[in-house]
Structures are given as C-alpha cells and as structure tokens.
Design an enzyme around this catalytic site. Sequence first.
Site, mmCIF file in Angstrom:
data_model
loop_
_atom_site.group_PDB
_atom_site.id
_atom_site.type_symbol
_atom_site.label_atom_id
_atom_site.label_comp_id
_atom_site.label_asym_id
_atom_site.label_seq_id
_atom_site.Cartn_x
_atom_site.Cartn_y
_atom_site.Cartn_z
ATOM 1 N N HIS A 115 0.908 -1.257 0.337
ATOM 2 C CA HIS A 115 0.003 -0.315 -0.018
ATOM 3 C C HIS A 115 0.933 0.936 0.334
ATOM 4 O O HIS A 115 1.918 1.463 0.658
ATOM 5 C CB HIS A 115 -0.864 -0.073 1.536
ATOM 6 C CG HIS A 115 -2.391 -0.520 0.668
ATOM 7 N ND1 HIS A 115 -2.825 -1.367 2.234
ATOM 8 C CD2 HIS A 115 -2.838 -0.794 0.260
ATOM 9 C CE1 HIS A 115 -3.883 -1.666 1.471
ATOM 10 N NE2 HIS A 115 -4.556 -1.344 0.564
ATOM 11 N N ASP A 117 0.483 3.721 1.374
ATOM 12 C CA ASP A 117 1.831 4.908 2.912
ATOM 13 C C ASP A 117 2.798 4.493 3.554
ATOM 14 O O ASP A 117 3.141 4.613 3.973
ATOM 15 C CB ASP A 117 0.152 4.944 3.808
ATOM 16 C CG ASP A 117 -0.814 3.532 4.067
ATOM 17 O OD1 ASP A 117 -0.809 3.076 3.105
ATOM 18 O OD2 ASP A 117 -0.569 3.359 5.186
ATOM 19 N N HIS A 118 2.704 2.860 2.711
ATOM 20 C CA HIS A 118 3.771 2.217 3.575
ATOM 21 C C HIS A 118 5.694 2.164 2.335
ATOM 22 O O HIS A 118 6.728 2.061 2.488
ATOM 23 C CB HIS A 118 3.893 0.786 3.677
ATOM 24 C CG HIS A 118 2.702 0.414 4.707
ATOM 25 N ND1 HIS A 118 2.579 0.398 6.248
ATOM 26 C CD2 HIS A 118 1.387 1.228 4.174
ATOM 27 C CE1 HIS A 118 2.173 -0.238 6.489
ATOM 28 N NE2 HIS A 118 0.920 0.466 5.287
ATOM 29 N N HIS A 208 -5.017 -8.659 5.590
ATOM 30 C CA HIS A 208 -5.637 -7.982 5.089
ATOM 31 C C HIS A 208 -5.583 -7.181 3.424
ATOM 32 O O HIS A 208 -5.455 -6.702 3.125
ATOM 33 C CB HIS A 208 -3.961 -6.975 4.990
ATOM 34 C CG HIS A 208 -4.277 -5.503 4.658
ATOM 35 N ND1 HIS A 208 -5.195 -3.698 5.213
ATOM 36 C CD2 HIS A 208 -3.030 -4.166 4.507
ATOM 37 C CE1 HIS A 208 -4.508 -3.053 5.182
ATOM 38 N NE2 HIS A 208 -3.533 -2.922 4.495
ATOM 39 N N HIS A 306 0.343 3.400 12.936
ATOM 40 C CA HIS A 306 -0.174 3.592 11.985
ATOM 41 C C HIS A 306 -2.433 4.150 12.429
ATOM 42 O O HIS A 306 -2.642 2.969 12.364
ATOM 43 C CB HIS A 306 -0.400 1.730 11.724
ATOM 44 C CG HIS A 306 -1.346 2.005 10.039
ATOM 45 N ND1 HIS A 306 -2.555 2.122 9.664
ATOM 46 C CD2 HIS A 306 -0.253 1.907 8.995
ATOM 47 C CE1 HIS A 306 -2.455 2.003 8.388
ATOM 48 N NE2 HIS A 306 -1.190 2.067 7.735
HETATM 49 ZN ZN LIG Z 1 -1.320 1.371 6.035
HETATM 50 ZN ZN LIG Z 2 -2.307 -1.290 4.234
#
Ligand SMILES: [Zn+2]
Ligand SMILES: [Zn+2]
Length: 354
Positions: A115, A117-118, A208, A306
């Site tokens: 993802h 945001d990582h 996830h 997170h």
């Molecule tokens: Zn994330």
């Molecule tokens: Zn994620």
Amino acid sequence: MGGAAKISIAALIGVLALAFAAGRIPAVQDRLFERALEKAFSPRAAALWKNDGLSVFFCGTGSPLPSAKRAQTCTAVFAGGKYFLIDAGTGSAENLQAAGIPGEALAAIFLTHLHSDHIGDIGEVDLASWVAGRAGPLPVFGPAGTGRIVNGLNEEYALDHEYRTAHHGKGVAEPRAAGLIAQTFNAAGNTLVYERDGLKVTAFPVKHDPATPAVGYRFDYAGRSVVISGDTAYSQSLIAAAQGADLLVHEAQANHMVARLREAAAEAGNARMAKIFSDIPSYHTSPEEAARAANEAGVDWLMLTHLTPAPDNAIARRIFMRGVSKIRKKHVRIAEDRTAIMLPAGGGFEFERY
Ligand SMILES: [Zn+2]
Ligand SMILES: [Zn+2]
C-alpha cells in the site's frame, strides 16, 4: 494575589520583548544558528545504535489520513550497530534525518505490504543512505510484488543518481552502491527471511485483504524480541508469532471514530469518502482488539502505531483509547513520531524522544 499575577505577566511580557529584540541582532542570530548546527551534527541518538540489545525508533506513526504531526508508516529496528526499516511511508525520511540517524548504517528495508502509505519514502531513504556512504545497493525484503516496486524506483531515481555522481564524484555518490535490490520471499507461512550476526527476522502472514500478501515481522536479538504487526485485522497468526515477545508494535484504527467520520462525510455530501470510511474497518485492528492480541500473545509492552485517525491532541487520544484500559491496564501507549524504545540485552525498557 491579583497584584502578583499582574507583576509576573508584566515580567513575562518584558522577557518576551527582550527576546524578540535580541532576535533582531545579527550576532545573536549567528549564535543561535551555530547552536542549531552543533545539534544537527551531534550523534544525539547514539543510544539507539550503541544499545547491546534491540532499539526501536518510530519514524512514522500515521496512516493515509493526513496529520501534521505524523509521517506515514515507518518503524526502525536497531540491532548490532545497524538498523532496519519496516516500511518507509511519506515523511519518514525527514524524521530519520531530523533525529540524526546515520544513513550509512541502514542495512535493509522490510516491506509489510505494498500500500502507498508504506512505500512513499523508500526512494528518499535509499538516496540519503547512499550518499551517507552505504557499502552497496540497499536490499528490500518483501512479499510478491516487491520486485515491481524496486524496479520502478530504480528507474525513477536513475537520472538523479547520474546527476549526483557527476556533481559530487564517486567518493560521495558511488554508482555501484546506488539503488535497491529486491529480496522477495514466499509469505505463505512463517519464514525466516534474515539471519546474520545474531539477528533473526521472521515474517508471518497477516490479514489485510485485498492487499495480499501482507506480513508482519518478528525481530529476535540478544535475548530480546520486537514484533511489528504491519497492516492487519485482528490476526491469530500474529498472536502466534508474537508469543512472549518483549514489545509488540501494532497498528490501530479507532473504528468508533471512523464510523463518525463516515457519517460526517455522508452528511457533507462526500459519498466517495463515506464509501472509503465504510470499507476500511474490516481490514484494520481497533485499539481494543490490539490490546486483546497483546494480552493473548503475552507481550510485555504494546505500542500502537499506524494511527487512524491520527490522535494529535489529548482529547483525541482519550477518544482513540476508549475501552482499552478495561482490556489492558498498563504497558500500552500511543506511539509518537521520533520517539524511541531501547530494550537492553540485560532487560528492561527505556523510552526516549529525539
Ligand atoms: Zn497502511
Ligand atoms: Zn495497508
């Protein structure tokens, strides 16, 4: 009483006026600049890498929801004088640099999943560690798909690498040490993905969906252990992998706050955001669930990261943590950017801010 208050307020105004006036004097400005430079180049975070056990530095405790106080997801784990990043979300490179953490000691990046945001700052972290003098290309460990990220970033930064070498020379920007190398592993079960100099890093699958595969990591070194959840719903595989760990760094999404965000977005006529807020609760873990997972794994400390939505003031933190104290009375805390925890080989925990 009233007289004393008036005098102290007047004195405070006087001090502030003096400070303001002093700030206009070039010699004072220069002295303050010198002090800032001394701080910038001092190894003030050296305790992180001189620790004989494990150290953890929070280089990003945020999530895709914006926060002025938090970079997106990034956790640094130090062992044996080197460190490893677990994810490198946008803003994390700046946090590492601001804390004075030496780029050349970065040994590898471990990705939990892909993802945005990582992964947003992988390129910047890589660049900073390259010009700091890292010996070779930076390994990026991760599940299937990691190679595509690495290939894309190497291409994105190829011209920049050429410019840096042309400008600063090979002594600073050695082309053979530039860029990233993918180390993709099969994330189906618990997998020992790194073992060197007494450090073991084990990946384990988490939940996830639809971002699969997604993993968490367990670090074992000098008798101490740290587990990073990655992004996951409440996960039995995480609880199994985290058994008896000293520290669990777990993601947390306050679904009771996200429900209100969804309602507010719908009331404001923002149907797209309302849809997103209705989609995300099922693939993250609430603070209460994270507390339960920590208890079931029997870990000593639980740090929440997170953070969605980012609890950036005392009231928001109280709302975020509602119900947690009923499940876990102590040794649970919300992580903040640029804070650290040292786990010395001899035992115990030391908290710091850099
Ligand atoms: Zn994330
Ligand atoms: Zn994620």
